[in-house]
Write a protein that holds these residues in place. Structure first.
Motif, PDB file in Angstrom:
ATOM      1  N   ARG A 130       0.828  -1.202   0.000  1.00 43.67           N
ATOM      2  CA  ARG A 130       0.000   0.000   0.000  1.00 43.67           C
ATOM      3  C   ARG A 130       0.861   1.249   0.000  1.00 43.67           C
ATOM      4  O   ARG A 130       2.024   1.235   0.426  1.00 43.67           O
ATOM      5  CB  ARG A 130      -0.927   0.010   1.211  1.00 43.67           C
ATOM      6  N   ASN A 131       0.284   2.347  -0.454  1.00 42.95           N
ATOM      7  CA  ASN A 131       0.971   3.631  -0.504  1.00 42.95           C
ATOM      8  C   ASN A 131       0.473   4.533   0.618  1.00 42.95           C
ATOM      9  O   ASN A 131      -0.630   4.342   1.143  1.00 42.95           O
ATOM     10  CB  ASN A 131       0.737   4.308  -1.856  1.00 42.95           C
ATOM     11  N   PRO A 132       1.251   5.525   1.002  1.00 49.09           N
ATOM     12  CA  PRO A 132       0.821   6.429   2.072  1.00 49.09           C
ATOM     13  C   PRO A 132      -0.365   7.280   1.630  1.00 49.09           C
ATOM     14  O   PRO A 132      -0.595   7.491   0.440  1.00 49.09           O
ATOM     15  CB  PRO A 132       2.064   7.297   2.321  1.00 49.09           C
ATOM     16  N   ILE A 133      -1.128   7.757   2.611  1.00 46.21           N
ATOM     17  CA  ILE A 133      -2.261   8.623   2.315  1.00 46.21           C
ATOM     18  C   ILE A 133      -1.751  10.024   1.994  1.00 46.21           C
ATOM     19  O   ILE A 133      -1.075  10.650   2.799  1.00 46.21           O
ATOM     20  CB  ILE A 133      -3.220   8.684   3.517  1.00 46.21           C
ATOM     21  N   THR A 134      -2.058  10.482   0.790  1.00 45.94           N
ATOM     22  CA  THR A 134      -1.790  11.861   0.400  1.00 45.94           C
ATOM     23  C   THR A 134      -3.038  12.391  -0.280  1.00 45.94           C
ATOM     24  O   THR A 134      -3.971  11.639  -0.577  1.00 45.94           O
ATOM     25  CB  THR A 134      -0.598  11.980  -0.573  1.00 45.94           C
ATOM     26  N   GLU A 135      -3.059  13.680  -0.584  1.00 48.29           N
ATOM     27  CA  GLU A 135      -4.241  14.283  -1.210  1.00 48.29           C
ATOM     28  C   GLU A 135      -4.529  13.682  -2.579  1.00 48.29           C
ATOM     29  O   GLU A 135      -5.667  13.703  -3.043  1.00 48.29           O
ATOM     30  CB  GLU A 135      -4.053  15.799  -1.333  1.00 48.29           C
ATOM     31  N   GLU A 136      -3.504  13.137  -3.248  1.00 51.73           N
ATOM     32  CA  GLU A 136      -3.747  12.523  -4.553  1.00 51.73           C
ATOM     33  C   GLU A 136      -3.858  11.009  -4.457  1.00 51.73           C
ATOM     34  O   GLU A 136      -4.666  10.401  -5.149  1.00 51.73           O
ATOM     35  CB  GLU A 136      -2.653  12.923  -5.543  1.00 51.73           C
ATOM     36  N   ASN A 137      -3.047  10.382  -3.604  1.00 48.28           N
ATOM     37  CA  ASN A 137      -3.078   8.920  -3.514  1.00 48.28           C
ATOM     38  C   ASN A 137      -4.447   8.376  -3.153  1.00 48.28           C
ATOM     39  O   ASN A 137      -4.804   7.261  -3.546  1.00 48.28           O
ATOM     40  CB  ASN A 137      -2.053   8.424  -2.494  1.00 48.28           C
ATOM     41  N   ASN A 177     -14.146   9.456   0.634  1.00 47.77           N
ATOM     42  CA  ASN A 177     -14.964  10.497   1.245  1.00 47.77           C
ATOM     43  C   ASN A 177     -14.521  10.784   2.673  1.00 47.77           C
ATOM     44  O   ASN A 177     -14.485  11.945   3.105  1.00 47.77           O
ATOM     45  CB  ASN A 177     -16.445  10.092   1.227  1.00 47.77           C
ATOM     46  N   ALA A 178     -14.211   9.728   3.417  1.00 48.52           N
ATOM     47  CA  ALA A 178     -13.762   9.915   4.800  1.00 48.52           C
ATOM     48  C   ALA A 178     -12.485  10.744   4.843  1.00 48.52           C
ATOM     49  O   ALA A 178     -12.333  11.643   5.690  1.00 48.52           O
ATOM     50  CB  ALA A 178     -13.552   8.562   5.471  1.00 48.52           C
ATOM     51  N   CYS A 179     -11.568  10.446   3.928  1.00 47.63           N
ATOM     52  CA  CYS A 179     -10.321  11.229   3.855  1.00 47.63           C
ATOM     53  C   CYS A 179     -10.634  12.686   3.520  1.00 47.63           C
ATOM     54  O   CYS A 179     -10.078  13.612   4.131  1.00 47.63           O
ATOM     55  CB  CYS A 179      -9.390  10.637   2.811  1.00 47.63           C
ATOM     56  N   MET A 180     -11.522  12.898   2.541  1.00 44.31           N
ATOM     57  CA  MET A 180     -11.851  14.249   2.124  1.00 44.31           C
ATOM     58  C   MET A 180     -12.547  15.043   3.227  1.00 44.31           C
ATOM     59  O   MET A 180     -12.410  16.262   3.322  1.00 44.31           O
ATOM     60  CB  MET A 180     -12.750  14.210   0.885  1.00 44.31           C
ATOM     61  N   LYS A 181     -13.304  14.356   4.082  1.00 45.00           N
ATOM     62  CA  LYS A 181     -14.034  15.028   5.151  1.00 45.00           C
ATOM     63  C   LYS A 181     -13.193  15.234   6.403  1.00 45.00           C
ATOM     64  O   LYS A 181     -13.683  15.761   7.407  1.00 45.00           O
ATOM     65  CB  LYS A 181     -15.297  14.236   5.482  1.00 45.00           C
ATOM     66  N   GLY A 227      -9.191  20.821 -10.184  1.00 44.78           N
ATOM     67  CA  GLY A 227      -7.830  20.659 -10.671  1.00 44.78           C
ATOM     68  C   GLY A 227      -7.378  19.231 -10.784  1.00 44.78           C
ATOM     69  O   GLY A 227      -6.550  18.893 -11.632  1.00 44.78           O
ATOM     70  N   ILE A 228      -7.925  18.349  -9.937  1.00 45.37           N
ATOM     71  CA  ILE A 228      -7.435  16.972  -9.921  1.00 45.37           C
ATOM     72  C   ILE A 228      -8.219  16.068 -10.862  1.00 45.37           C
ATOM     73  O   ILE A 228      -7.778  14.964 -11.171  1.00 45.37           O
ATOM     74  CB  ILE A 228      -7.478  16.404  -8.488  1.00 45.37           C
TER      75      ILE A 228
END
Length: 378
Positions: A130-137, A177-181, A227-228
Motif C-alpha cells: 500500500r501507498n501512504p495517504i496523500t491528497e492525490e493517492n 470520502n472519509a479522507c476528504m471530510k 484541478g485533480i
C-alpha cells in the motif's frame, strides 16, 4: 472498547468456517459478531449455526448485493468500532488483532485505524504494497485495505453507509470520502488480515477499476476539486487501457487458444530473435499456443540459453524460417539485417505487432469493452 465485526456472505461453504474461527479465536472480551447471510443454499447456514453461540446476531435473508448486506449489518452494530471481514478472508491468529486495535484507538485521537493485509501468490504470503495517504493517492491507490480497516461507528452515523449503486467499489468511495471530510486515520504496519482473493474485486479486476475510477471522479466533483479531475481521468484511462489489453490477451491465450493459433503458420514454425525478457515472453506465448519454435537467435553471445533452447548466432540460423523480432530498440536494425539475408517482409514480424494481433483477436473473442474511458459515473 466494544468491537463489532460484520461478515456478509452468500454460498460461502468452502471458506466461512475459517472466517468465523478467526474472529472468535481472537478471544476478545468485548466482541459483537454479526453475520449477514444473503440466503445461502449451499450449506453455509448450517456451518454458521454450528457457531451460533459465538455469534451475536445472525440474519439470513435475500439482499440486494454485498453493500446492501453491509449496510444491514451496520444497522445492527452497537460497538464503538466496526470492521468488516469478508467470508473468504480471516484475521491473523497470532496477531491479537482486536487487542492491538483497542490499544491504537486508546493511545491516539484516531477515527479510523488502518492495518495492512497479507495476500497470496504461488503459495507464499506477501504484505500488500500500500501507498501512504496523500491528497492525490486517496484517489488512485488502495491506501486503506478494507479487510484491515477499523472505523468508529459514529462515522457511519455521521456520513452514512455504503453507496449501493456501486457493486464493487463502494468501500473505496467511502474511504475516499472519509479522507476528504477530514477523518483522522492512523495507518499502522501491523498485518491484521489474510486476504483470500476470491471476492468480486479480484475476479472482476477490470470492472473494479472502472468503479474505482467512477468513485474517484464522484468524490472529486463533490469536493469541488476541479484541478485533480483531469489527473484522475489521465491516470485511470491509462490503467484501463492496459488492463483491457491484459484481459483480451488472457482471453485469446486461455479461453480461445485454437482460434488464436490459427493466426500463425504452424507448419514451419518460427525463430525468436532476442533472448532477453521480451524474448522469454514471446517464447511463453508461443509455447502456450503450441506453436513450433525452431530456435532462438541473438547477436549477444553472452546469452547462452532461453528456456530449453541454445541461443544461435544470426549467421547460423536457417534463413528459410520466419522470425519474430523481440528487442524493441533494435527492431528496424534487425529488419534491415533480415532483408539483407534476402527475406521478404512476410517472413518476419515484431513481437509488438504479434501482441497487437493477439490482443485484437482476444477483444473479438471475449467481447472486451471497447471504450472503458467513457465510464463517468456520478
Amino acid at each position: 472498547m466494544r468491537i463489532s465485526i460484520i461478515t456478509v456472505c452468500l454460498n460461502s461453504r468452502e471458506t466461512i468456517e475459517r472466517t468465523i474461527q478467526s474472529v472468535i479465536g481472537q478471544q476478545y472480551d468485548d466482541l459483537e459478531y454479526i453475520m449477514i447471510d444473503g440466503g445461502s443454499t449451499d450449506g453455509t447456514v448450517h456451518i454458521i449455526e454450528a457457531y451460533r453461540d459465538a455469534i451475536s446476531i445472525c440474519i439470513s435473508e435475500p439482499d440486494e448485493g454485498i453493500y446492501d448486506a453491509m449496510n444491514k449489518g451496520l444497522q445492527y452494530a452497537s460497538g464503538d468500532v466496526v470492521a468488516f471481514l469478508n467470508s473468504d478472508d480471516w484475521y491473523v491468529p497470532e496477531a491479537e488483532v482486536f487487542k492491538r486495535v483497542r490499544e491504537y484507538f486508546s493511545g491516539s485521537d484516531a477515527d479510523i485505524v488502518s492495518g495492512n493485509i497479507y495476500t497470496f501468490e504461488n503459495g507464499s504470503r506477501h504484505i500488500f504494497p500500500r501507498n501512504p495517504i496523500t491528497e492525490e493517492n486517496i484517489f488512485y491507490d488502495v491506501v486503506c485495505p478494507h479487510p484491515a480497516l477499523f472505523v468508529k461507528r459514529e462515522l457511519y452515523g455521521k456520513w452514512g453507509g455504503f453507496d449501493t449503486s456501486y457493486k464493487i467499489a463502494a468501500d473505496t468511495k467511502w474511504i475516499i470520502n472519509a479522507c476528504m471530510k477530514g477523518a483522522d486515520i492512523l495507518c499502522v504496519e501491523d498485518c491484521f488480515t489474510y486476504f483470500g482473493g476470491g471476492g468480486i474485486s479480484t475476479t472482476m479486476r477490470y470492472e473494479a477499476l472502472q468503479e474505482h475510477y467512477a468513485a474517484s471522479l464522484s468524490c472529486a466533483r463533490n469536493s469541488c476539486l476541479k484541478g485533480i479531475r483531469k489527473r484522475i481521468d489521465d491516470f485511470f484511462t491509462v490503467r484501463l487501457k492496459a488492463m483491457k489489453r491484459e484481459k483480451c490477451l488472457e482471453s485469446a491465450l486461455q479461453d480461445h487458444p485454437e482460434e488464436t493459433r490459427a493466426l500463425f503458420d504452424c507448419q514451419r514454425g518460427y525463430y525468436i530473435w532476442g533472448a532477453g525478457a521480451r524474448g522469454a515472453e514471446c517464447l511463453n506465448i508461443l509455447e502456450k499456443l503450441d506453436i513450433p519454435v525452431i530456435g532462438v537467435i541473438d547477436s549477444n553471445q553472452e546469452l547462452k540459453t532461453l528456456g530449453s533452447y541454445n541461443v544461435l548466432k544470426p549467421e547460423d540460423a536457417d534463413r528459410r524460417i520466419s522470425v519474430c523480432i523481440t528487442p524493441v530498440r533494435y527492431e528496424e536494425e534487425i529488419k534491415a539485417h533480415l532483408r539483407a539475408w534476402g527475406m521478404d517482409a512476410g517472413q518476419f514480424f515484431t513481437y509488438t505487432d504479434m501482441l497487437e494481433k493477439i490482443v485484437a483477436a482476444g477483444a473479438v473473442y471475449s467481447g472486451c469493452v471497447q471504450n472503458g474511458e467513457t465510464l463517468q459515473k456520478e
